[in-house]
Design a protein around this motif. Structure first.
Motif: not given
Length: 262
Positions: A129-156
């Motif tokens: 349960r803590a893993i799920g809560v933590a992952l949601r918190a991470l996704h909510d906290a990190l700003p997509v518009a300001d992120c200089p990094f990608t992990w896209s399907v195409e590059e993977r």
């Protein structure tokens, strides 16, 4: 990846970084990469700016000759940690170095335990349960518009290992689901990379070498799968429940295939 069960010789650079401190091997991956904890037993460890007490350090070390296209570069991890630290709890980078043969990353320890510590292996529902809560918190906290990094399907997909690039796998990977989200993903959301406080709440994330903008299911599918590896069957649903989302079987299947292939 596993906790070493046999004696591990620390590389020269790790012994140099440790000084008089105790060197404890804590993690090894299948490519020969090693992680060591440097426990403070002298004045060699810097004073933490947070509370004025000496903290342990962690050193991630790898041979450059053993790297493969899917493995995160430690310089990239240092950059990602430095960026993410403004938004969410992650280890503080103390040093990154490289020589002709190897590279290393030194971070300050966080006062918490990995979700696969024996304490949490014995309490899987709390940990998952803590893993799920933590992952949601991470996704909510990190700003997509300001992120200089990608992990896209195409590059993977472009880095699929040759031995796993059979025609059937490639055909399935070419049929990617529409992007949902997106969010800034952890990139390696397996259970060991979530740290927990002793009360069972999440504390921080570690090993962010692949952090980047992607579909949230790229993280969710692997986080849930890793509960089977670490706690046994029957806990995957708790990741989705605690994250606050219903399972999406098609995306789960796709991103697990992509994970295995890369």
């Amino acid at each position: 990846m596993s906790i070493p069960t046999e004696p591990v010789a620390a590389p020269d650079v790790v012994r140099r970084l440790a000084g008089a401190d105790r060197v404890v091997p804590v993690w090894a991956n299948e490519l020969g990469g090693l992680t060591f904890r440097l426990d403070p037993v002298s004045d060699a460890v810097p004073v933490s700016e947070a509370n004025g007490t000496r903290r342990a350090r962690y050193v991630k070390w790898r041979l450059l000759s053993a790297a493969h296209p899917g493995e995160a570069d430690l310089a990239d991890e240092a950059a990602r940690l430095a960026w993410a630290a403004s938004y969410t709890p992650v280890p503080r980078v103390l040093e990154h170095g490289r020589d002709d043969d190897s590279e290393w990353l030194v971070t300050e320890a966080i006062d918490a335990r990995t979700a696969v510590d024996p304490r949490w292996i014995a309490a899987p529902q709390t940990a998952v349960r803590a893993i799920g809560v933590a992952l949601r918190a991470l996704h909510d906290a990190l700003p997509v518009a300001d992120c200089p990094f990608t992990w896209s399907v195409e590059e993977r997909v472009a880095r699929v290992l040759p031995e796993k690039a059979d025609p059937g796998t490639l055909a399935r990977l070419a049929d990617a689901p529409d992007l949902v989200g997106p969010v800034v993903c952890h990139g390696d959301a397996c259970a060991p990379n979530t740290l927990l406080h002793d009360d069972g709440t999440w504390a921080a994330h570690v090993d962010l070498g692949r952090l980047g903008v992607a579909d949230p299911w790229a993280d969710l599918s692997v986080a849930a799968l890793s509960t089977v590896w670490n706690y046994g069957p029957g806990y995957e649903h708790l990741v989705y429940e605690s994250y606050g989302i219903d399972p999406d079987p098609d995306r789960i299947a796709y991103y697990r295939l992509l994970w295995d292939a890369t």
